[in-house]
Design an enzyme around this catalytic site. Structure first.
Site, short mmCIF file in Angstrom:
data_model
loop_
_atom_site.label_atom_id
_atom_site.label_comp_id
_atom_site.label_asym_id
_atom_site.label_seq_id
_atom_site.Cartn_x
_atom_site.Cartn_y
_atom_site.Cartn_z
N GLU A 227 40.33 42.24 41.44
CA GLU A 227 39.74 41.47 40.32
C GLU A 227 39.54 40.06 40.85
OE1 GLU A 227 39.26 38.89 37.86
OE2 GLU A 227 41.12 39.35 36.79
N CYS A 261 39.72 33.90 34.68
CA CYS A 261 38.58 34.64 35.25
C CYS A 261 37.63 35.09 34.16
CB CYS A 261 39.10 35.86 36.01
SG CYS A 261 40.15 35.47 37.41
#
Length: 453
Positions: A227, A261
């Site tokens: 990720e 994020c």
């Protein structure tokens, strides 16, 4: 390895890095632990995970204060993070058995064919500082309960959090070696991942870090989940509920000081509501309380590190030099600590940092579009593909447009978030693989076919 409070720049702790001998001992313990742990009935592993949820809740204030001191997260958000970790533990304590139950397949009369899910072994987790408890628990809760063992390499600015997480599992009653923290620098990751005893790796972090891990893992044919960040669009269409879209947009961009994020980073607004939306967004940004992260009333604390704040400001300055307009914010605050104000940029030129890089702080780039086709085109104009938020009062319209957005998760009339009940992950430069839910727990298992004649 030292820990500093970004609100005051005060050193709050020093920690001895693990030596090569320490790492070797940890790897050896992990293999010994795995041989016993994999044989534990999954019901027992679920019970221990439920214990971990209890440890988290019993110590949530202490753990939250540790987070706030090490990386600046406002204390109310830090408490919420610990509570979310406990929820994830509860979820897998309840559902892991169901997720990992045997899957039966059609087969000839008199035969039985099933897929069973066996653990792989020691899994290396390279985790970031921005959600120092949640990022780790969302790896550990499913993967340990599936029968793997964990080795955590946490970010170097949150060593106290790393050791506290080891404490959570120890206090919950996990056997020695099932979850271990390695206090090592990034330069040691390649050696650990290359070791034959490590069977897989998961990383949340930067693109270069992810590529390095993927390269080493690929060389040794080891499974990875990555990720790697995002530049998520927040699309406000002409029929959106502006009250909700402003309120949620502010939270989606500024939560955790914008250091997320899945934060909303590019606000793509239909021209019919653009002027009103931007005016209200600026007003809401300016109404946020910036200050001591230990104060319950604080909305925005410091950035996690002065150097990271300097990088953020450089991105803003380069974007302004390229033609972007600052409506609010745009300069570091004259304040002790690494404080950067919530910032709104408009007239953002294509190709400037605010447009094509990930801004890891409370900076919103706002774009005007003429119709939904332009909105989708702009949303997809990024090398990332983690999440997207789409705002419209017409749910069917939202679901139709969601199919055209290139991202791993689309939230209609809601901010992008990670939730233990649903898969989480991205595409393109945001990474690959999925965390959480049934999809997540099955990433690091051997899906073994067993044919019985």
């Amino acid at each position: 390895m030292e820990s500093r409070n970004p609100a005051t720049n005060e050193q709050i702790g020093t920690y001895e890095k693990d030596t090569d001998e320490d790492v070797e001992a940890a790897l050896s313990r992990s293999m010994d632990a795995f041989e016993e742990w994999r044989e534990r009935p999954i019901r027992e592993r679920e019970e221990l995970l439920a214990n971990a949820a209890g440890v988290l809740r019993e110590n949530k204030r202490r753990y939250a204060e540790l987070m706030t001191k090490e990386m600046g997260k406002p204390i109310s958000q830090a408490i919420g993070e610990v509570e979310k970790c406990a929820w994830a533990c509860d979820h897998y304590a309840e559902y892991a058995s169901a997720y990992l139950g045997g899957e039966h397949h059609p087969s000839p009369p008199g035969t039985e064919v099933a897929t069973v899910h066996d653990p792989l072994g020691p899994v290396l987790a390279v985790m970031p500082w921005n959600f120092p408890f949640w990022q780790v628990i969302r790896f550990a809760a499913p993967y340990l309960t599936a029968g793997n063992v964990g080795l955590l390499k946490h970010a170097s600015n949150v060593p106290g959090c790393a050791l506290a997480l080891e404490e959570v599992f120890r206090e919950a009653g996990y056997p020695d070696g099932v979850f271990q923290t390695l206090l090592i620098g990034s330069g040691k990751v390649d050696d650990v991942l290359s070791d034959d005893r490590v069977r897989a790796a998961t990383l949340t972090g930067s693109g270069p870090a992810g590529r390095a891990v993927a390269e080493t893992a690929g060389k040794h044919l080891k499974k990875t989940v990555l990720e790697l960040g995002g530049s998520d669009p927040f699309i406000v269409l002409d029929d959106a509920d502006l009250d909700a879209a402003v309120e949620t947009g502010v939270q989606a961009r500024t939560q955790n000081g914008g250091q997320s994020c899945i934060a909303a980073k590019r606000f793509i607004v239909h021209e019919a509501v653009y002027d009103e939306y931007v005016e209200r967004l600026v007003e809401a940004f300016e109404a946020l309380t910036i200050g001591d992260p230990m104060d319950e009333a604080t909305d925005i604390g410091p950035q996690a590190d002065p150097e990271l704040m300097a990088e953020l400001h450089d991105q803003v300055q380069q974007s302004v030099d390229a033609g972007a307009t600052v409506l609010t914010g745009g300069e570091p605050l004259d304040h002790e600590g690494a404080y950067y104000p919530p910032t709104v940029l408009t007239d953002v030129p294509a190709g400037c940092p605010a447009d094509n890089e990930e801004t890891f702080g409370p900076v919103a780039a706002v774009y005007k579009v003429a119709d939904e086709a332009q909105a989708i085109e702009k949303a997809n104009d990024t090398r990332f593909g983690l999440g997207a938020s789409l705002w419209t009062e017409d749910r069917k319209r939202g679901q139709r447009l969601a199919r055209d957005i290139e991202a791993g998760c689309i939230y209609i009339n809601e901010m992008v978030k990670s939730d233990p009940r649903v898969p989480f992950g991205g595409i393109k430069d945001a990474g690959y693989g999925r965390e959480l839910s049934e999809a997540g727990i099955k990433e690091f298992v051997n899906r073994k076919t067993v044919w019985t004649q």
